[in-house]
Enzyme design. Structure first.
Site, PDB file in Angstrom:
ATOM      1  N   HIS A  61       0.873  -1.097   0.060  1.00  0.00           N
ATOM      2  CA  HIS A  61       0.099   0.046  -0.014  1.00  0.00           C
ATOM      3  C   HIS A  61       1.029   1.005   0.048  1.00  0.00           C
ATOM      4  O   HIS A  61       2.092   0.932  -0.205  1.00  0.00           O
ATOM      5  CB  HIS A  61      -1.075  -0.108   1.077  1.00  0.00           C
ATOM      6  CG  HIS A  61      -0.428  -0.054   2.208  1.00  0.00           C
ATOM      7  ND1 HIS A  61       0.554  -0.854   3.033  1.00  0.00           N
ATOM      8  CD2 HIS A  61      -0.320   0.909   3.481  1.00  0.00           C
ATOM      9  CE1 HIS A  61       0.884  -0.592   4.402  1.00  0.00           C
ATOM     10  NE2 HIS A  61       0.437   0.562   4.436  1.00  0.00           N
ATOM     11  N   HIS A  63       1.028   3.909   2.322  1.00  0.00           N
ATOM     12  CA  HIS A  63       1.638   4.968   3.382  1.00  0.00           C
ATOM     13  C   HIS A  63       3.070   5.144   3.102  1.00  0.00           C
ATOM     14  O   HIS A  63       3.582   4.408   2.653  1.00  0.00           O
ATOM     15  CB  HIS A  63       1.073   4.136   4.689  1.00  0.00           C
ATOM     16  CG  HIS A  63      -0.224   4.346   5.151  1.00  0.00           C
ATOM     17  ND1 HIS A  63      -1.095   3.504   5.768  1.00  0.00           N
ATOM     18  CD2 HIS A  63      -0.896   5.385   4.919  1.00  0.00           C
ATOM     19  CE1 HIS A  63      -1.963   3.892   6.135  1.00  0.00           C
ATOM     20  NE2 HIS A  63      -2.217   5.147   5.529  1.00  0.00           N
ATOM     21  N   ASP A  65       5.754   4.931   5.097  1.00  0.00           N
ATOM     22  CA  ASP A  65       6.675   3.995   5.627  1.00  0.00           C
ATOM     23  C   ASP A  65       6.985   2.947   4.640  1.00  0.00           C
ATOM     24  O   ASP A  65       7.795   2.106   4.796  1.00  0.00           O
ATOM     25  CB  ASP A  65       6.291   3.465   7.247  1.00  0.00           C
ATOM     26  CG  ASP A  65       5.092   2.929   6.961  1.00  0.00           C
ATOM     27  OD1 ASP A  65       4.123   3.197   6.276  1.00  0.00           O
ATOM     28  OD2 ASP A  65       4.873   1.873   7.879  1.00  0.00           O
ATOM     29  N   HIS A  66       6.077   2.901   3.484  1.00  0.00           N
ATOM     30  CA  HIS A  66       6.224   1.722   2.625  1.00  0.00           C
ATOM     31  C   HIS A  66       6.546   2.036   1.120  1.00  0.00           C
ATOM     32  O   HIS A  66       6.838   1.117   0.411  1.00  0.00           O
ATOM     33  CB  HIS A  66       4.939   0.860   2.351  1.00  0.00           C
ATOM     34  CG  HIS A  66       4.247   0.230   3.524  1.00  0.00           C
ATOM     35  ND1 HIS A  66       4.623  -1.337   3.875  1.00  0.00           N
ATOM     36  CD2 HIS A  66       4.037   0.533   4.966  1.00  0.00           C
ATOM     37  CE1 HIS A  66       4.369  -1.630   5.136  1.00  0.00           C
ATOM     38  NE2 HIS A  66       3.891  -0.561   5.895  1.00  0.00           N
ATOM     39  N   HIS A 139      -7.030  -2.565   5.536  1.00  0.00           N
ATOM     40  CA  HIS A 139      -6.476  -1.363   6.222  1.00  0.00           C
ATOM     41  C   HIS A 139      -6.789  -0.266   5.769  1.00  0.00           C
ATOM     42  O   HIS A 139      -8.014  -0.275   5.402  1.00  0.00           O
ATOM     43  CB  HIS A 139      -4.810  -1.698   5.624  1.00  0.00           C
ATOM     44  CG  HIS A 139      -3.929  -1.054   6.353  1.00  0.00           C
ATOM     45  ND1 HIS A 139      -3.666  -0.664   7.573  1.00  0.00           N
ATOM     46  CD2 HIS A 139      -2.912   0.035   5.748  1.00  0.00           C
ATOM     47  CE1 HIS A 139      -2.895  -0.024   8.026  1.00  0.00           C
ATOM     48  NE2 HIS A 139      -2.242   0.655   6.991  1.00  0.00           N
ATOM     49  N   ASP A 207      -0.188  -4.244   5.659  1.00  0.00           N
ATOM     50  CA  ASP A 207      -0.938  -4.051   6.824  1.00  0.00           C
ATOM     51  C   ASP A 207      -2.203  -4.269   6.983  1.00  0.00           C
ATOM     52  O   ASP A 207      -2.957  -3.906   5.903  1.00  0.00           O
ATOM     53  CB  ASP A 207      -0.572  -2.742   7.346  1.00  0.00           C
ATOM     54  CG  ASP A 207       1.060  -2.059   7.226  1.00  0.00           C
ATOM     55  OD1 ASP A 207       1.721  -2.688   6.591  1.00  0.00           O
ATOM     56  OD2 ASP A 207       1.222  -0.971   7.726  1.00  0.00           O
ATOM     57  N   HIS A 266       7.081  -5.916  11.019  1.00  0.00           N
ATOM     58  CA  HIS A 266       6.480  -4.710  10.926  1.00  0.00           C
ATOM     59  C   HIS A 266       5.849  -4.416  12.344  1.00  0.00           C
ATOM     60  O   HIS A 266       4.759  -3.825  12.826  1.00  0.00           O
ATOM     61  CB  HIS A 266       5.018  -4.595  10.048  1.00  0.00           C
ATOM     62  CG  HIS A 266       4.677  -3.345   9.767  1.00  0.00           C
ATOM     63  ND1 HIS A 266       3.514  -2.671  10.624  1.00  0.00           N
ATOM     64  CD2 HIS A 266       4.601  -2.479   8.796  1.00  0.00           C
ATOM     65  CE1 HIS A 266       3.313  -1.475   9.878  1.00  0.00           C
ATOM     66  NE2 HIS A 266       3.915  -1.253   8.759  1.00  0.00           N
TER      67      HIS A 266
END
Length: 302
Positions: A61, A63, A65-66, A139, A207, A266
């Site tokens: 996805h 976000h 942090d990814h 998520h 996530d 994670h």
């Protein structure tokens, strides 16, 4: 054979002792990267994985942090000398996000092919040996889970080849799955091959909340890599609000899916010592391991 490196095991933001969650899969000289948060290429340098042979990047996805490490990685891949096309796979919004990030790296010596999928897909991308499939997760943004399935060729059956009077000069080509027209007759792979053999499967889930669909998706995986944002069950309220998982929930999915091994990853930045929760997690699924940056594993056909 599949060579797996967990490049990072942290969630939300990088910390002094954890890179952000990312995975590298190496098979037959080809590399697949899953997620690319900030610092991913630093972890790759530390683990000496190389950059040039990354042919596929899969995003769970978008976000930060990814995904925020992508522009720098694309430039590093360019500097490594890659000219072959690179494929990026991601959930809904993939096209928009990738084009936005490419403002920082508009000129690359290779093409980027984007595959955006809005629904779960049994074969989103495949080669002669590998099949990638996706699962829509639960998520706060559209999110993909991934299966990476390495096929194994059926065993060559000498008795069958002789019985079907297949010329020996054709054996190796038929074993590779090609049919051949030879001296007025067509020869097929099944004329020399025995039963299909079990391949290898890696499932990557982060996530998400633990939805039932994950069980069948991950079924019989050789390696199940799953988020464990929180170790303590008392954090269930946080997991529900932020749509993440507890260690115990990931372990329950692993048990129900009949996987061979579970890696937790994670971790929340506040989870300084996930090992504190490993024994209670192993009471649910025995072969559970705490993911650490640089953890590796080689999966071979049995």
């Amino acid at each position: 054979m599949l060579n797996i490196t967990l490049l990072g095991s942290g969630g939300s933001l990088p910390t002094a002792n954890r890179f952000l969650t990312s995975l590298l899969i190496n098979y037959d000289g080809n590399k697949i990267l899953v997620d690319c948060g900030e610092g991913t290429q630093v972890s790759m340098k530390i683990n000496k994985t190389g950059f040039k042979d990354i042919g596929i990047i899969c995003f769970t996805h978008f976000h930060a942090d990814h995904a925020l490490g992508l522009p720098g990685l694309l430039l590093t891949i360019a500097n490594s000398g890659r000219t072959e096309p690179l494929t990026i796979i991601g959930p809904k919004g993939c096209n928009e996000v990738i084009h936005g990030l490419r403002v920082l790296c508009p000129e690359l010596p290779y093409e980027i092919n984007i595959i955006e999928n809005t629904e779960s897909c049994e074969n989103i991308f495949s080669t002669d040996d590998l099949i990638l499939s996706t699962l829509n997760l639960d998520h706060t943004l559209p999110c993909n889970g991934y299966n990476f399935s390495l096929k194994r060729r059926a065993k060559f059956d000498v008795a069958k080849a002789l019985e079907n009077k297949v010329p020996k000069s054709l054996w190796s080509k038929l074993q590779k799955g090609n049919y051949i027209d030879y001296e007025g007759k067509t020869y097929y792979p099944q004329m020399v091959l025995g039963d299909n053999r079990q391949g290898l499967k890696i499932t990557y889930i982060t996530d998400t909340r633990p939805i039932d669909e994950i069980i069948s998706f991950a079924e019989n995986s050789n390696l199940f890599i799953c988020e464990g944002m929180y170790g303590d069950d008392s954090n269930l309220d946080k997991a529900l609000i932020n749509k993440h998982m507890l260690f115990s929930e990931a372990a329950t999915l692993a048990f129900k899916s009949n996987v061979k091994e579970l890696w937790l990853t994670h971790f929340s930045p506040s989870l300084t010592d996930p090992e504190n929760y490993i024994e209670q997690t192993r009471n649910i699924f025995k072969n559970t391991k705490i993911g650490t940056d640089g953890m590796t594993k080689i999966l071979s056909f049995t």
